[in-house]
Design a protein around this motif. Structure first.
Motif, PDB file in Angstrom:
ATOM      1  N   ASN A 150       0.979  -1.292   0.031  1.00 58.85           N
ATOM      2  CA  ASN A 150      -0.075  -0.064  -0.061  1.00 58.85           C
ATOM      3  C   ASN A 150       0.897   1.363  -0.058  1.00 58.85           C
ATOM      4  O   ASN A 150       0.288   2.347   0.461  1.00 58.85           O
ATOM      5  CB  ASN A 150      -1.067  -0.086   1.125  1.00 58.85           C
ATOM      6  CG  ASN A 150      -1.879  -1.231   1.282  1.00 58.85           C
ATOM      7  OD1 ASN A 150      -2.569  -1.541   0.057  1.00 58.85           O
ATOM      8  ND2 ASN A 150      -2.196  -1.786   2.151  1.00 58.85           N
ATOM      9  N   SER A 151       2.186   1.084  -0.508  1.00 54.07           N
ATOM     10  CA  SER A 151       3.031   2.457  -0.471  1.00 54.07           C
ATOM     11  C   SER A 151       2.734   2.887  -1.887  1.00 54.07           C
ATOM     12  O   SER A 151       2.155   2.585  -2.815  1.00 54.07           O
ATOM     13  CB  SER A 151       4.265   2.136  -0.262  1.00 54.07           C
ATOM     14  OG  SER A 151       4.655   1.172  -1.380  1.00 54.07           O
ATOM     15  N   ASP A 152       3.070   4.390  -2.168  1.00 53.08           N
ATOM     16  CA  ASP A 152       3.038   5.148  -3.242  1.00 53.08           C
ATOM     17  C   ASP A 152       4.105   4.535  -4.042  1.00 53.08           C
ATOM     18  O   ASP A 152       5.436   4.759  -3.558  1.00 53.08           O
ATOM     19  CB  ASP A 152       3.257   6.776  -2.791  1.00 53.08           C
ATOM     20  CG  ASP A 152       3.053   7.568  -4.040  1.00 53.08           C
ATOM     21  OD1 ASP A 152       3.086   6.974  -5.449  1.00 53.08           O
ATOM     22  OD2 ASP A 152       2.770   8.692  -3.847  1.00 53.08           O
ATOM     23  N   PRO A 153       3.912   4.150  -5.357  1.00 48.46           N
ATOM     24  CA  PRO A 153       5.241   3.696  -6.089  1.00 48.46           C
ATOM     25  C   PRO A 153       6.125   4.929  -6.528  1.00 48.46           C
ATOM     26  O   PRO A 153       7.314   4.502  -7.075  1.00 48.46           O
ATOM     27  CB  PRO A 153       4.641   3.029  -7.192  1.00 48.46           C
ATOM     28  CG  PRO A 153       3.429   3.604  -7.176  1.00 48.46           C
ATOM     29  CD  PRO A 153       2.827   4.044  -5.948  1.00 48.46           C
ATOM     30  N   LEU A 154       5.864   5.958  -6.410  1.00 48.69           N
ATOM     31  CA  LEU A 154       6.499   7.354  -7.191  1.00 48.69           C
ATOM     32  C   LEU A 154       7.937   7.201  -6.993  1.00 48.69           C
ATOM     33  O   LEU A 154       8.939   7.054  -7.719  1.00 48.69           O
ATOM     34  CB  LEU A 154       5.650   8.387  -7.099  1.00 48.69           C
ATOM     35  CG  LEU A 154       6.287   9.586  -7.812  1.00 48.69           C
ATOM     36  CD1 LEU A 154       6.389   9.443  -9.409  1.00 48.69           C
ATOM     37  CD2 LEU A 154       5.805  10.961  -7.378  1.00 48.69           C
ATOM     38  N   LEU A 155       8.269   7.666  -5.534  1.00 50.05           N
ATOM     39  CA  LEU A 155       9.402   7.732  -5.044  1.00 50.05           C
ATOM     40  C   LEU A 155      10.262   6.387  -5.075  1.00 50.05           C
ATOM     41  O   LEU A 155      11.662   6.557  -5.577  1.00 50.05           O
ATOM     42  CB  LEU A 155       9.568   8.248  -3.813  1.00 50.05           C
ATOM     43  CG  LEU A 155      11.141   8.681  -3.215  1.00 50.05           C
ATOM     44  CD1 LEU A 155      11.826   9.442  -3.891  1.00 50.05           C
ATOM     45  CD2 LEU A 155      10.844   9.200  -1.729  1.00 50.05           C
ATOM     46  N   PRO A 156       9.680   5.432  -4.611  1.00 47.66           N
ATOM     47  CA  PRO A 156      10.610   4.126  -4.622  1.00 47.66           C
ATOM     48  C   PRO A 156      11.064   3.661  -5.877  1.00 47.66           C
ATOM     49  O   PRO A 156      12.064   3.075  -6.212  1.00 47.66           O
ATOM     50  CB  PRO A 156       9.467   3.116  -3.948  1.00 47.66           C
ATOM     51  CG  PRO A 156       8.697   3.790  -2.960  1.00 47.66           C
ATOM     52  CD  PRO A 156       8.603   5.129  -4.039  1.00 47.66           C
ATOM     53  N   PHE A 157      10.065   3.926  -7.224  1.00 49.24           N
ATOM     54  CA  PHE A 157      10.451   3.568  -8.468  1.00 49.24           C
ATOM     55  C   PHE A 157      11.513   4.234  -8.991  1.00 49.24           C
ATOM     56  O   PHE A 157      12.599   3.927  -9.591  1.00 49.24           O
ATOM     57  CB  PHE A 157       9.204   3.906  -9.266  1.00 49.24           C
ATOM     58  CG  PHE A 157       8.437   2.607  -9.490  1.00 49.24           C
ATOM     59  CD1 PHE A 157       8.176   1.395  -8.635  1.00 49.24           C
ATOM     60  CD2 PHE A 157       7.740   2.444 -10.735  1.00 49.24           C
ATOM     61  CE1 PHE A 157       7.616   0.230  -8.750  1.00 49.24           C
ATOM     62  CE2 PHE A 157       7.060   1.028 -11.180  1.00 49.24           C
ATOM     63  CZ  PHE A 157       7.022   0.051  -9.936  1.00 49.24           C
ATOM     64  N   PHE A 158      11.631   5.515  -8.662  1.00 52.38           N
ATOM     65  CA  PHE A 158      12.588   6.371  -8.946  1.00 52.38           C
ATOM     66  C   PHE A 158      14.000   5.986  -8.241  1.00 52.38           C
ATOM     67  O   PHE A 158      14.955   6.086  -8.916  1.00 52.38           O
ATOM     68  CB  PHE A 158      12.373   7.879  -8.788  1.00 52.38           C
ATOM     69  CG  PHE A 158      12.006   8.766  -9.750  1.00 52.38           C
ATOM     70  CD1 PHE A 158      12.723   8.472 -11.040  1.00 52.38           C
ATOM     71  CD2 PHE A 158      10.692   9.319  -9.950  1.00 52.38           C
ATOM     72  CE1 PHE A 158      12.279   9.620 -12.091  1.00 52.38           C
ATOM     73  CE2 PHE A 158      10.393  10.176 -10.741  1.00 52.38           C
ATOM     74  CZ  PHE A 158      11.105   9.984 -12.145  1.00 52.38           C
ATOM     75  N   ILE A 159      13.779   5.883  -7.074  1.00 56.32           N
ATOM     76  CA  ILE A 159      15.335   5.403  -5.977  1.00 56.32           C
ATOM     77  C   ILE A 159      15.536   3.987  -6.992  1.00 56.32           C
ATOM     78  O   ILE A 159      16.923   3.723  -7.101  1.00 56.32           O
ATOM     79  CB  ILE A 159      14.835   5.136  -4.775  1.00 56.32           C
ATOM     80  CG1 ILE A 159      14.539   6.584  -4.196  1.00 56.32           C
ATOM     81  CG2 ILE A 159      16.082   4.399  -3.915  1.00 56.32           C
ATOM     82  CD1 ILE A 159      13.872   6.461  -2.539  1.00 56.32           C
ATOM     83  N   MET A 160      14.650   3.065  -7.262  1.00 51.98           N
ATOM     84  CA  MET A 160      15.058   1.694  -7.574  1.00 51.98           C
ATOM     85  C   MET A 160      15.740   1.754  -9.030  1.00 51.98           C
ATOM     86  O   MET A 160      16.699   1.117  -9.363  1.00 51.98           O
ATOM     87  CB  MET A 160      14.147   0.497  -7.572  1.00 51.98           C
ATOM     88  CG  MET A 160      13.784   0.144  -6.112  1.00 51.98           C
ATOM     89  SD  MET A 160      12.678  -1.289  -6.016  1.00 51.98           S
ATOM     90  CE  MET A 160      11.061  -0.256  -6.345  1.00 51.98           C
ATOM     91  N   GLY A 161      15.125   2.582  -9.850  1.00 51.44           N
ATOM     92  CA  GLY A 161      15.572   2.719 -11.258  1.00 51.44           C
ATOM     93  C   GLY A 161      16.889   3.651 -11.116  1.00 51.44           C
ATOM     94  O   GLY A 161      17.530   3.237 -11.979  1.00 51.44           O
ATOM     95  N   ILE A 162      17.087   4.485 -10.522  1.00 52.06           N
ATOM     96  CA  ILE A 162      18.466   5.323 -10.355  1.00 52.06           C
ATOM     97  C   ILE A 162      19.530   4.218  -9.623  1.00 52.06           C
ATOM     98  O   ILE A 162      20.703   4.271 -10.316  1.00 52.06           O
ATOM     99  CB  ILE A 162      18.325   6.405  -9.290  1.00 52.06           C
ATOM    100  CG1 ILE A 162      17.551   7.555 -10.058  1.00 52.06           C
ATOM    101  CG2 ILE A 162      19.676   6.925  -9.043  1.00 52.06           C
ATOM    102  CD1 ILE A 162      17.265   8.799  -9.618  1.00 52.06           C
ATOM    103  N   THR A 163      19.035   3.455  -8.814  1.00 54.88           N
ATOM    104  CA  THR A 163      20.052   2.336  -8.350  1.00 54.88           C
ATOM    105  C   THR A 163      20.464   1.411  -9.394  1.00 54.88           C
ATOM    106  O   THR A 163      21.672   1.372  -9.488  1.00 54.88           O
ATOM    107  CB  THR A 163      19.416   1.536  -7.042  1.00 54.88           C
ATOM    108  OG1 THR A 163      19.135   2.553  -6.106  1.00 54.88           O
ATOM    109  CG2 THR A 163      20.400   0.852  -6.639  1.00 54.88           C
ATOM    110  N   TYR A 164      19.407   1.136 -10.165  1.00 48.70           N
ATOM    111  CA  TYR A 164      19.715  -0.066 -11.102  1.00 48.70           C
ATOM    112  C   TYR A 164      20.663   0.796 -12.198  1.00 48.70           C
ATOM    113  O   TYR A 164      21.692   0.114 -12.803  1.00 48.70           O
ATOM    114  CB  TYR A 164      18.480  -0.552 -11.887  1.00 48.70           C
ATOM    115  CG  TYR A 164      18.586  -1.463 -12.852  1.00 48.70           C
ATOM    116  CD1 TYR A 164      18.879  -2.822 -12.562  1.00 48.70           C
ATOM    117  CD2 TYR A 164      18.868  -1.078 -14.328  1.00 48.70           C
ATOM    118  CE1 TYR A 164      19.009  -3.859 -13.411  1.00 48.70           C
ATOM    119  CE2 TYR A 164      19.001  -2.033 -15.285  1.00 48.70           C
ATOM    120  CZ  TYR A 164      19.223  -3.524 -14.881  1.00 48.70           C
ATOM    121  OH  TYR A 164      19.358  -4.375 -15.951  1.00 48.70           O
TER     122      TYR A 164
END
Length: 207
Positions: free
Chosen positions: A141-155
């Motif tokens: 139930n978390s907002d995917p906006l920030l986590p997606f960016f963090i994971m994408g930048i990490t990758y």
């Protein structure tokens, strides 16, 4: 975001697996220059950031769910890989002996960036990856906006770190690879590999 260390481990395993990006970086580093390899990597990283943004904005979901959109991008990407493969094989037959320290053409860097960029951008499997792999590490139930960016930048950062080391390693053996006979073999192998990746991509089916 959950299990970030596991995410890092999985990313590393996926990044080091050979694919079209690795084939393009290898070809341009060995047959042109270290700078060309780094330019190819830069193109790949820019494409990854676009895929990250597309995943955040939901555009990747459209590609994944639309058979038509997936097929269009897939075939364009496959044709581009086939074009690069055939072009490399043709270059092999026309190659003339040259000095190991001969300077690359002034347009090589621009061309290398474009090859890295388009090879990654036109691979719909990357969009599928971002929409199927990243959500597994989201908290419930978390907002995917920030986590997606963090994971994408990490990758993207891990990809950069891997390719920088890989390119510098290739550069160390480039003197041997610059022998005309060796270059012909490398062009033949990389051309065939790119064609195989193009065929494989053309036969890929949307999930």
């Amino acid at each position: 975001m959950e299990n970030f260390l596991l995410y890092l481990f999985m990313c590393i395993m996926l990044i080091i697996l050979p694919g079209p990006d690795t084939a393009i970086v290898t070809k341009n580093t060995l047959l042109i220059s270290k700078k060309a390899g780094l330019q190819t990597m830069a193109g790949t990283l820019c494409a990854l950031m676009i895929h990250t943004s597309a995943a955040v904005l939901g555009l990747s979901a459209i590609i994944v769910k639309s058979a038509v959109a997936f097929s269009i991008i897939k075939y364009i990407g496959a044709i581009y890989l086939l074009y690069l493969g055939v072009k490399t094989l043709i270059a092999m037959t026309k190659r003339k002996p040259q000095l190991a320290d001969a300077a690359p053409h002034k347009n090589d860097s621009k061309s290398s960036f474009t090859q890295g960029f388009l090879t990654n951008l036109l691979n719909p499997k990357v969009a599928v990856f971002f929409l199927t792999f990243l959500p597994q590490f989201l908290a419930t139930n978390s907002d995917p906006l920030l986590p997606f960016f963090i994971m994408g930048i990490t990758y993207t950062a891990l990809t950069a770190a891997w390719f920088v080391g890989y390119i510098y390693l290739l550069h160390q053996i480039r003197a041997f690879m610059n022998k005309p006979s060796t270059q012909k073999v490398m062009e033949g192998v990389t051309g065939a590999v790119l064609i195989l990746f193009g065929v494989k991509l053309a036969l890929e089916k949307a999930n």
